[in-house]
Write an enzyme that holds these catalytic residues in place. Sequence first.
Site, short mmCIF file in Angstrom:
data_model
loop_
_atom_site.label_atom_id
_atom_site.label_comp_id
_atom_site.label_asym_id
_atom_site.label_seq_id
_atom_site.Cartn_x
_atom_site.Cartn_y
_atom_site.Cartn_z
N LYS A 141 15.78 22.10 -9.78
CA LYS A 141 15.17 20.86 -10.28
C LYS A 141 16.13 19.94 -11.00
CE LYS A 141 10.55 21.20 -9.96
NZ LYS A 141 9.57 20.38 -10.54
N SER A 181 14.92 22.30 -15.12
CA SER A 181 13.73 23.11 -15.41
C SER A 181 14.19 24.46 -15.93
CB SER A 181 12.93 23.29 -14.13
OG SER A 181 12.15 24.47 -14.20
N GLU A 234 9.81 9.12 -16.67
CA GLU A 234 8.44 9.59 -16.93
C GLU A 234 8.03 9.30 -18.37
OE1 GLU A 234 7.94 13.33 -13.88
OE2 GLU A 234 9.10 13.64 -15.69
N HIS A 252 0.83 -1.22 0.00
CA HIS A 252 0.00 0.00 0.00
C HIS A 252 0.87 1.27 0.00
CE1 HIS A 252 -3.25 -2.74 1.35
NE2 HIS A 252 -2.31 -3.24 2.15
#
Length: 473
Positions: free
Chosen positions: A284, A278, A291, A157
Amino acid sequence: MAQLWGGRFTKETDRTVYEFNASIGFDRRLLPQDIQGSIAHADMLARQGILTQEEKTSITEGLKGILGDVEAGRLIIDEEKYEDIHSFVEGVLTERIGEAGKKLHTGRSRNDQVALDMRLYTRSRVQETDGLLKELLEVILSAMEENLETYMPGFTHLQKAQPITLAHHYGAYFEMFKRDRQRMADIHDRMNYCPLGAGALAGTTYPLDREYTAELLGFYGPTLNSMDSVSDRDYLIEYLSALTTVMMHLSRFSEEIIIWNSNEYQFVELDDAYSTGSSIMPQKKNPDIAELVRGKTGRVYGALVSLLTTMKGLPLAYNKDMQEDKEVAFDAMDTVRDCLTLFTGMLHTMKFRKERMAQSAVNGFTNATDAADYLVGKGVPFRDAHGIVGGLVLYCLEKNTSIDRLSLEELKGISEKFEEDIYDAVSLKTCVEKRLTMGAPGPEVMKQAMEEYRTYLREAGIGRADQREEIRK
Ligand code: ARG
């Protein structure tokens, strides 16, 4: 427009019809397979006395010349003139060698020709996928060998559950990608029969030797039903299905890496070469590769559904609908190739923050089950032990600490049964070492599993089945 079927027609095809019908824009990548298949066909025709030796030699040389010239950029595939790659090859061959070129298509239809080309092409891509999966498995297994004692929390979980090792976590992915490879080998074995000689749908009246062409092209034998041969794309559907499973696995792994790379977790550090920044936020370092792999999973699933849907209403035998197998399938194959390549590179260069991973396991009370087991060892019934350790966790949460950092006095305040040996019992090392059933993270059983994985990587592979007896089941 140099069409192979003009004889029956009195009018030119409308340009828009021609373009809608044409497949050369995407089937041009089948050129090597088309040439390979045609060379085998010509060889067999000559052996059967249907072509002379001179015709065969001239056809074979002509075909090799076309492939060489296209590859060298000396010959351009003219998409305005030829509707598909088969017309292109035959057209150029006839231009180059004359009459003999026109005889190549004896005893053959574009239906069995395209069925063959697609099968040859898919077979080589199945082999490519297998090779890429093998490289990924090598990287996973090396990381496992280095991280038998790298402790981390195991989750259910997405809640910290019990301590495991990085080797154990990676082992789960080894199993997944190993099954993916096994699927490649299965697909290869099932598809490795030659459709050439099926003709348009009902075979031919020429005395073709289908066994011979099958052998020349590395197939186990010829297919046994000509209608099925020209209308079967099951092998492609199976391959796409296996590719969707590969992507599902890559996507799950990517998701974990994205989580591990987040500021909250900081379990891993992606290599600069495999991450991006970024344009506005200087701090970043984004996991774009992971992704994108996760994101591209959708289009591969799409290809499978697309082909299944295209095939579902088709009466036997060939229908032009089947031309729609190519673009989506090619896109899926290329996507998976790129994803596997990039993902393997990213994984290979990724660094682990082992201290943080271990600390996360301790802070998350992943050793709570072991603390309860400890009390059971001291004669407390498990249900009571569970309650006592629950209270212990609550106490730690209030004090913002972990079980191993409590004093013996504090521990005894919760249960008299705790002794000095509790500290060793709840150390991550002990918790993991005690998990010694086969398949668990304990280092001894992990080593056994990894030994099997090494042997597997050494010995398994596509096509080993040729050496087996029961090929056609
Ligand atoms: N371009 C066609 C395909 O991809 C080749 C087969 C053409 N056969 C035919 N009878 N029109 O399926």
